[in-house]
Design a protein around this motif. Structure first.
Motif, short mmCIF file in Angstrom:
data_model
loop_
_atom_site.label_atom_id
_atom_site.label_comp_id
_atom_site.label_asym_id
_atom_site.label_seq_id
_atom_site.Cartn_x
_atom_site.Cartn_y
_atom_site.Cartn_z
N ASP A 39 0.98 -1.13 -0.01
CA ASP A 39 0.12 -0.02 -0.01
C ASP A 39 0.87 1.18 0.19
O ASP A 39 0.70 2.20 -0.43
CB ASP A 39 -0.87 -0.22 1.09
N ARG A 40 1.98 1.07 0.41
CA ARG A 40 2.88 2.26 0.67
C ARG A 40 3.80 2.52 -0.66
O ARG A 40 3.96 3.65 -1.08
CB ARG A 40 4.10 2.31 2.02
N THR A 41 4.17 1.25 -1.44
CA THR A 41 5.15 1.35 -2.68
C THR A 41 4.00 2.00 -3.65
O THR A 41 4.40 2.55 -4.80
CB THR A 41 5.55 0.20 -2.93
N ALA A 42 2.50 1.55 -3.56
CA ALA A 42 1.71 2.10 -4.40
C ALA A 42 1.70 3.65 -4.62
O ALA A 42 1.46 4.09 -5.84
CB ALA A 42 0.38 1.59 -4.30
N ARG A 43 2.00 4.49 -3.67
CA ARG A 43 2.04 5.88 -3.56
C ARG A 43 3.08 6.44 -4.31
O ARG A 43 2.87 7.57 -4.84
CB ARG A 43 1.76 6.20 -2.18
N TRP A 44 4.28 5.76 -4.52
CA TRP A 44 5.44 6.33 -5.19
C TRP A 44 5.91 5.55 -6.33
O TRP A 44 6.54 6.26 -7.39
CB TRP A 44 6.48 6.76 -4.17
N TYR A 45 5.87 4.41 -6.38
CA TYR A 45 6.28 3.49 -7.33
C TYR A 45 5.19 2.52 -8.25
O TYR A 45 5.18 2.60 -9.31
CB TYR A 45 7.18 2.52 -7.08
N GLY A 46 4.42 1.74 -7.39
CA GLY A 46 3.31 0.87 -7.81
C GLY A 46 2.98 -0.22 -6.81
O GLY A 46 4.09 -0.44 -6.10
#
Length: 166
Positions: A39-46
């Motif tokens: 859920d956190r990588t989705a905000r900046w990378y995917g």
């Protein structure tokens, strides 16, 4: 604000390494979560799906690339909260990446390393990682996301002119 390129090339026995660093005013565990929790990588990378463990593969959606393609990445090493090593193979070639975290007091440094076989294409690769790591900083700080247009082609010459140092 126009971003300033910070990437450097280092020569190693196995080829050049592109290194880009960022610093966070946050504990190491919080930065680690930004690098590993879907859920956190989705905000900046995917976002990613799959079983996250050394030797396993995960599928990553490159949410900020044209067409939002999916890519498969192998987790080569996972040593929470200090080191994550990943590799992928796509039409652009092999990608061998390491994300290394070091905490110093209330700050955590991220040292992003791409192990390269050649510096060919570094003028395109470098600006992309600067952009994504600035997205990571913005997501972590909950500030406005940067625009890729500020990175490429503006940073291309900087990266094309880098020479590996030891």
């Amino acid at each position: 604000m126009i971003p300033t390129p910070s990437g450097r090339l280092f020569g190693t026995d196995s080829g050049p390494d592109l290194v880009v660093t960022r610093e966070f005013r946050a504990p190491i565990d919080d930065v680690w979560a930004s690098l590993t929790e879907p859920d956190r990588t989705a905000r900046w990378y995917g976002r990613w799906t799959g079983r996250a463990a050394p030797g396993q593969r995960v599928r990553v959606q490159l949410a900020f690339e044209e067409g939002e393609p999916w890519s498969e990445m192998r987790i080569d090493a996972c040593e929470p909260p200090r080191r994550l090593a990943l590799s992928a193979l796509d039409e652009s070639g092999a990608w061998r990446l390491e994300l290394l975290l070091t905490q110093r007091g209330a700050r955590t440094e991220l040292r992003f390393v791409q192990h390269l076989d050649t510096v060919e294409g570094i003028g395109e690769i470098g600006p992309g990682w600067e952009y994504y790591l600035d997205r990571l900083v913005a997501a972590h700080q909950d500030t406005a996301m940067p625009s890729f247009d500020d990175y490429y082609p503006a940073m291309k010459t900087y990266f094309d002119q880098l020479s590996p140092s030891r």
